[in-house]
Design a protein around this motif. Structure first.
Motif, PDB file in Angstrom:
ATOM      1  N   SER A  15       0.893  -1.326  -0.164  1.00  0.00           N
ATOM      2  CA  SER A  15       0.043   0.011   0.068  1.00  0.00           C
ATOM      3  C   SER A  15       0.722   1.194   0.144  1.00  0.00           C
ATOM      4  O   SER A  15       0.311   2.283  -0.530  1.00  0.00           O
ATOM      5  N   PHE A  16       2.027   1.099   0.614  1.00  0.00           N
ATOM      6  CA  PHE A  16       2.842   2.268   0.878  1.00  0.00           C
ATOM      7  C   PHE A  16       4.121   1.721   0.863  1.00  0.00           C
ATOM      8  O   PHE A  16       4.821   0.924   1.618  1.00  0.00           O
ATOM      9  N   ASN A  17       5.045   2.253  -0.068  1.00  0.00           N
ATOM     10  CA  ASN A  17       6.728   1.853  -0.228  1.00  0.00           C
ATOM     11  C   ASN A  17       7.538   2.744   0.348  1.00  0.00           C
ATOM     12  O   ASN A  17       7.703   3.935  -0.271  1.00  0.00           O
ATOM     13  N   ILE A  18       8.091   2.409   1.361  1.00  0.00           N
ATOM     14  CA  ILE A  18       9.176   3.520   1.985  1.00  0.00           C
ATOM     15  C   ILE A  18      10.596   2.981   1.553  1.00  0.00           C
ATOM     16  O   ILE A  18      11.108   1.652   1.852  1.00  0.00           O
ATOM     17  N   LEU A  19      11.457   3.873   0.783  1.00  0.00           N
ATOM     18  CA  LEU A  19      12.765   3.492   0.184  1.00  0.00           C
ATOM     19  C   LEU A  19      13.757   4.251   1.052  1.00  0.00           C
ATOM     20  O   LEU A  19      13.601   5.384   1.386  1.00  0.00           O
ATOM     21  N   LEU A  20      14.947   3.443   1.841  1.00  0.00           N
ATOM     22  CA  LEU A  20      15.824   4.160   2.611  1.00  0.00           C
ATOM     23  C   LEU A  20      16.977   4.185   1.820  1.00  0.00           C
ATOM     24  O   LEU A  20      17.486   3.307   1.072  1.00  0.00           O
ATOM     25  N   THR A  21      17.775   5.281   2.069  1.00  0.00           N
ATOM     26  CA  THR A  21      19.365   5.284   1.344  1.00  0.00           C
ATOM     27  C   THR A  21      20.061   6.207   2.459  1.00  0.00           C
ATOM     28  O   THR A  21      19.591   7.164   3.105  1.00  0.00           O
ATOM     29  N   GLU A  22      21.412   6.021   2.589  1.00  0.00           N
ATOM     30  CA  GLU A  22      22.267   6.417   3.176  1.00  0.00           C
ATOM     31  C   GLU A  22      22.723   7.836   3.045  1.00  0.00           C
ATOM     32  O   GLU A  22      22.927   7.748   1.740  1.00  0.00           O
ATOM     33  N   GLN A  23      22.952   8.888   3.891  1.00  0.00           N
ATOM     34  CA  GLN A  23      23.596  10.325   3.473  1.00  0.00           C
ATOM     35  C   GLN A  23      24.815   9.891   2.865  1.00  0.00           C
ATOM     36  O   GLN A  23      25.394  10.632   1.940  1.00  0.00           O
ATOM     37  N   ALA A  24      25.660   9.109   3.481  1.00  0.00           N
ATOM     38  CA  ALA A  24      27.068   8.931   3.261  1.00  0.00           C
ATOM     39  C   ALA A  24      27.172   8.075   1.773  1.00  0.00           C
ATOM     40  O   ALA A  24      28.177   8.387   1.217  1.00  0.00           O
ATOM     41  N   ARG A  25      26.164   7.162   1.511  1.00  0.00           N
ATOM     42  CA  ARG A  25      26.279   6.420   0.212  1.00  0.00           C
ATOM     43  C   ARG A  25      24.913   6.561  -0.527  1.00  0.00           C
ATOM     44  O   ARG A  25      24.222   5.656  -0.595  1.00  0.00           O
TER      45      ARG A  25
END
Length: 352
Positions: free
Chosen positions: A153-163
């Protein structure tokens, strides 16, 4: 500027990216079917990159928020690193070997009050979990961004500040599981492990870079880590000392090292292992042999899940061993904006 090795590996990355793009296209056009679940909202927390981007603490933040809204969340994970197969609902009898270290960490964190299950086939896993926990009002998927057989229903994508993903390449030249364009499936992108003082100008710059690949309207939030007080693994552990041996089996231990040094601890040794490492008695005995009087062993909450294996109990009981809990804090107005994005998916529930 990409390294020489990256340039050499790029043709292989293009081949892998093409295969993944074809696969994603089959799902996007409906040739390969995706299953959605009308029974409950399904929220996925995942990433494009191999390695730790902070999924586990962000899932914990989300589950805590859902509980505060009166929801009855349940969690489903693949159970990476476990020695079992198929569907399994976590119980007090489980260990990291039976359900994986991260699901075990979540089950312990919520003291068994939130159903946690593992299954390689998320579609089958969701159906069985809803049968096993029929009171579930929200289902949280841990690391299913590439599991296209489920339509969340809802897709959360994580990404690091450093990479950040927009500076990375697809495997094997980089660490991405698919092309950067995969960010278009995200309803929300969270930049994780940020400097607590990250400026508004830097946040705006990163948001512009992310939206080159995500949808132009996709929300972008920023989060950082806060560490709790050290927690002993053994009931009879002495008070922790300021000289420590750091024991880790996680992908990115650098933020933990930085926190400890800033907090006044002196790291005399770092016993560093690969992500999801299965610790042995011999490895812990080697750490114990190097300890000096007054020194302590610090580890992460994720590693602590694996250090609770029954085979390690005797040596762990003899060590002054502590883990540091991690909590997520959103920068700027993130803690307000995220609930605003999620609330339309839920019916009000009374807090019990």
């Amino acid at each position: 500027m990409p390294s020489l090795l990256t340039l050499v590996l790029l043709p292989f990355s293009w081949l892998y990216a093409t295969v993944m793009a074809v696969r994603n296209g089959l799902y996007a056009t409906g040739i390969k079917p995706s299953t959605s679940f009308a029974e409950v909202p399904v929220i996925n927390v995942g990433n494009l990159r191999v390695g730790g981007t902070g999924k586990t603490p962000h899932v914990a933040w989300l589950v805590n928020w859902l509980l505060a809204q009166g929801q009855r969340p349940a969690m489903l994970s693949r159970g990476y690193g476990r020695r079992t197969q198929g569907y399994r609902l976590a119980s007090a009898a489980d260990t990291a070997a039976t359900i994986g270290d991260e699901p075990l960490q979540q089950w312990r964190h919520f003291q068994g009050s939130v159903p946690v299950a593992v299954c390689e086939d998320r579609t089958a896993g969701i159906r069985q979990l809803l049968r096993d926990a029929p009171a579930t009002s929200t289902l949280v998927l841990d690391d299913a961004y590439q599991h296209r057989r489920v339509q969340p229903s809802f897709n959360i994508l994580l990404t690091e500040q450093a990479r950040p993903f927009y500076q990375d390449f697809v495997l094997p030249a980089g660490r991405l599981r698919e092309r950067r364009a995969g960010a278009r499936r995200a309803d929300l992108v969270v930049v994780t492990k940020c400097e607590p003082t990250l400026s508004e100008a830097k946040r705006q710059e990163m948001t512009r870079c992310i939206r080159r690949y995500a949808r132009p309207t996709t929300a972008v939030l920023f989060s950082t880590y806060e560490y709790g007080a050290p927690v002993p693994l053994a009931a009879n552990a002495p008070a922790e000392g300021k000289e420590i041996v750091l024991l880790t089996g996680i992908a990115q231990p650098a933020p933990l090292r930085e926190f400890l040094e800033t907090a006044g601890y002196r790291i005399v040794q770092h016993a560093r292992f690969s992500d999801h490492h299965t610790f042995s008695v011999a490895e812990l005995e080697a750490v114990a042999a190097q300890l000096q009087p007054g020194q302590s062993v610090f580890t992460t909450e994720k590693d602590a899940a694996r250090l609770r294996e029954p085979a390690l109990a005797a040596v762990v009981a003899r060590l002054p061993l502590f883990y540091l809990p991690i909590h997520v804090r959103f920068l700027a107005d993130g803690a307000v904006r995220l609930p605003e994005l999620l609330m339309p998916y839920f019916q009000p529930h009374a807090v019990v």
